[in-house]
Design a protein around this motif. Structure first.
Motif, PDB file in Angstrom:
ATOM      1  N   PRO A 127      -3.169  -2.309  -9.974  1.00  0.00           N
ATOM      2  CA  PRO A 127      -3.340  -1.719  -8.647  1.00  0.00           C
ATOM      3  C   PRO A 127      -4.035  -2.693  -7.687  1.00  0.00           C
ATOM      4  O   PRO A 127      -4.914  -3.458  -8.087  1.00  0.00           O
TER       5      PRO A 127
ATOM      6  N   GLN B 264       2.334   1.936  -3.443  1.00  0.00           N
ATOM      7  CA  GLN B 264       1.347   2.477  -4.379  1.00  0.00           C
ATOM      8  C   GLN B 264       1.047   3.939  -4.066  1.00  0.00           C
ATOM      9  O   GLN B 264       0.897   4.758  -4.979  1.00  0.00           O
ATOM     10  N   ARG B 265       1.011   4.279  -2.769  1.00  0.00           N
ATOM     11  CA  ARG B 265       0.795   5.691  -2.415  1.00  0.00           C
ATOM     12  C   ARG B 265       1.961   6.546  -2.873  1.00  0.00           C
ATOM     13  O   ARG B 265       1.798   7.723  -3.201  1.00  0.00           O
ATOM     14  N   ALA B 266       3.152   5.954  -2.915  1.00  0.00           N
ATOM     15  CA  ALA B 266       4.344   6.686  -3.342  1.00  0.00           C
ATOM     16  C   ALA B 266       4.469   6.754  -4.856  1.00  0.00           C
ATOM     17  O   ALA B 266       5.433   7.336  -5.369  1.00  0.00           O
ATOM     18  N   GLY B 267       3.525   6.142  -5.578  1.00  0.00           N
ATOM     19  CA  GLY B 267       3.527   6.262  -7.020  1.00  0.00           C
ATOM     20  C   GLY B 267       3.944   5.023  -7.780  1.00  0.00           C
ATOM     21  O   GLY B 267       4.156   5.090  -9.005  1.00  0.00           O
TER      22      GLY B 267
ATOM     23  N   LEU C 215       0.823  -1.209   0.000  1.00  0.00           N
ATOM     24  CA  LEU C 215       0.000   0.000   0.000  1.00  0.00           C
ATOM     25  C   LEU C 215       0.855   1.256   0.000  1.00  0.00           C
ATOM     26  O   LEU C 215       0.562   2.232  -0.708  1.00  0.00           O
ATOM     27  N   ALA C 216       1.950   1.252   0.792  1.00  0.00           N
ATOM     28  CA  ALA C 216       2.832   2.422   0.846  1.00  0.00           C
ATOM     29  C   ALA C 216       3.499   2.672  -0.505  1.00  0.00           C
ATOM     30  O   ALA C 216       3.647   3.822  -0.939  1.00  0.00           O
TER      31      ALA C 216
ATOM     32  N   GLY D  26      -6.032  -2.912  -3.944  1.00  0.00           N
ATOM     33  CA  GLY D  26      -6.666  -2.161  -2.878  1.00  0.00           C
ATOM     34  C   GLY D  26      -6.571  -2.878  -1.543  1.00  0.00           C
ATOM     35  O   GLY D  26      -6.221  -4.057  -1.456  1.00  0.00           O
TER      36      GLY D  26
END
Length: 239
Positions: free
Chosen positions: A197, A173-176, A170-171, A199
Motif C-alpha cells: 500500500p 487503492q480506494r477502489a480496492g 490513490l483512486a 499513502g
C-alpha cells in the motif's frame, strides 16, 4: 569521462563485470570509477553520474539499468557532456518474481555500441576500449540541451503528469486494488504493479524527488513519456 553502462537481470554478474572492467581500464592516463546504486534511487544515481561526467576518467555504472528509460537518460547525460559511451549487457540471471528486464536493442541509439557477454565469456576489452577512446562522441543536440527551467510548458506538463499518476494510484487503492495488481494511468504506456500500500505522504515525497530530477534533465523527447517515466520511478522506489 567515457561512460560504460552495465545492464542485465539480477544475478547476471553485473557487479563482477564492473570490477573486471575497473581493473582492466584503470591506469595512469585514465582512472576508472564504479558508480553503484545508492540511497535515493534513480534520481540520486543519475545526479551522481551527471556530476562525474566532466572528467577524463572512465565511469562504470553498475546499477539498476533494467529499464530502457534509465539507459536513455544516461545516454542523454553522456551526450550532453560530449563523452563517448557504450553499453555492456550481462546475459543470464533473472528468475520468477524478479523485476522485469527490458533487454537492450542495438537499433536504439541509447543502447549502442552494445556488447553482450555470457556468464563464462571473456569481456571484449579491445572493442570496449575502441568504443571509449577511438570513436568520436556525437555532439550535443537539441534533445539533450537543457531547456530553461522557467519554461511554463515543460513545468506545467511535468506537474500535471505526476499529479495524474498520484491521483490514479490513490483512486485505485480506494477502489480496492491490492498488492500484486496493476495500476494504469490513461495515456501512459507503463503501469505500476503495487508491491504494498502507498499513502499520500509517500507518493508526494516521491513525486517531489522525481520532479527535482526531471527539471535537471528536461529533454524534449521526454515530454510525452513523463507519466510513464514517473510510473517506472515509483516502481523502482517502492521495491
Amino acid at each position: 569521462m567515457p561512460l560504460v553502462v552495465l545492464c542485465g537481470a539480477r544475478g547476471s554478474g553485473k557487479s563482477r563485470r564492473a570490477a573486471e572492467l575497473r581493473a582492466a581500464l584503470d591506469g595512469p592516463e585514465h582512472a576508472a570509477h564504479v558508480v553503484a546504486e545508492a540511497e535515493g534511487g534513480r534520481a540520486a544515481l543519475l545526479a551522481e553520474v551527471s556530476r562525474r561526467l566532466g572528467r577524463r576518467d572512465v565511469l562504470i555504472v553498475d546499477a539498476g539499468n533494467e529499464l530502457r528509460s534509465v539507459r536513455y537518460e544516461l545516454y542523454c547525460a553522456a551526450r550532453q557532456a560530449g563523452t563517448a559511451r557504450c553499453v555492456l549487457h550481462c546475459a543470464g540471471g533473472g528468475g520468477h518474481g524478479e523485476p522485469p528486464f527490458e533487454a537492450p536493442d542495438p537499433s536504439n541509439r541509447w543502447d549502442r555500441p552494445l556488447f553482450t557477454v555470457g556468464a563464462e565469456e571473456a569481456l571484449p576489452l579491445g572493442a570496449i576500449r575502441a568504443a571509449l577512446w577511438e570513436s568520436r562522441p556525437p555532439p550535443p543536440h537539441r534533445a539533450t540541451r537543457s531547456q530553461p527551467l522557467q519554461s511554463a510548458s515543460f513545468l506545467h506538463r511535468l506537474d500535471c503528469a505526476t499529479q495524474d499518476v498520484v491521483a490514479a494510484v490513490l483512486a485505485a487503492q480506494r477502489a480496492g486494488a491490492q498488492p500484486g495488481q496493476l495500476v494504469r494511468v490513461p495515456g501512459a504506456a507503463e503501469a505500476l504493479r503495487l508491491s504494498r500500500p502507498l499513502g499520500m505522504a509517500e507518493l508526494s515525497r516521491l513525486r517531489r524527488q522525481f520532479i527535482s530530477y526531471a527539471k535537471t534533465q528536461p529533454c524534449d523527447e521526454n515530454l510525452p513519456q513523463l507519466a510513464s517515466m514517473f510510473l517506472q520511478y515509483l516502481s523502482r522506489s517502492i521495491q
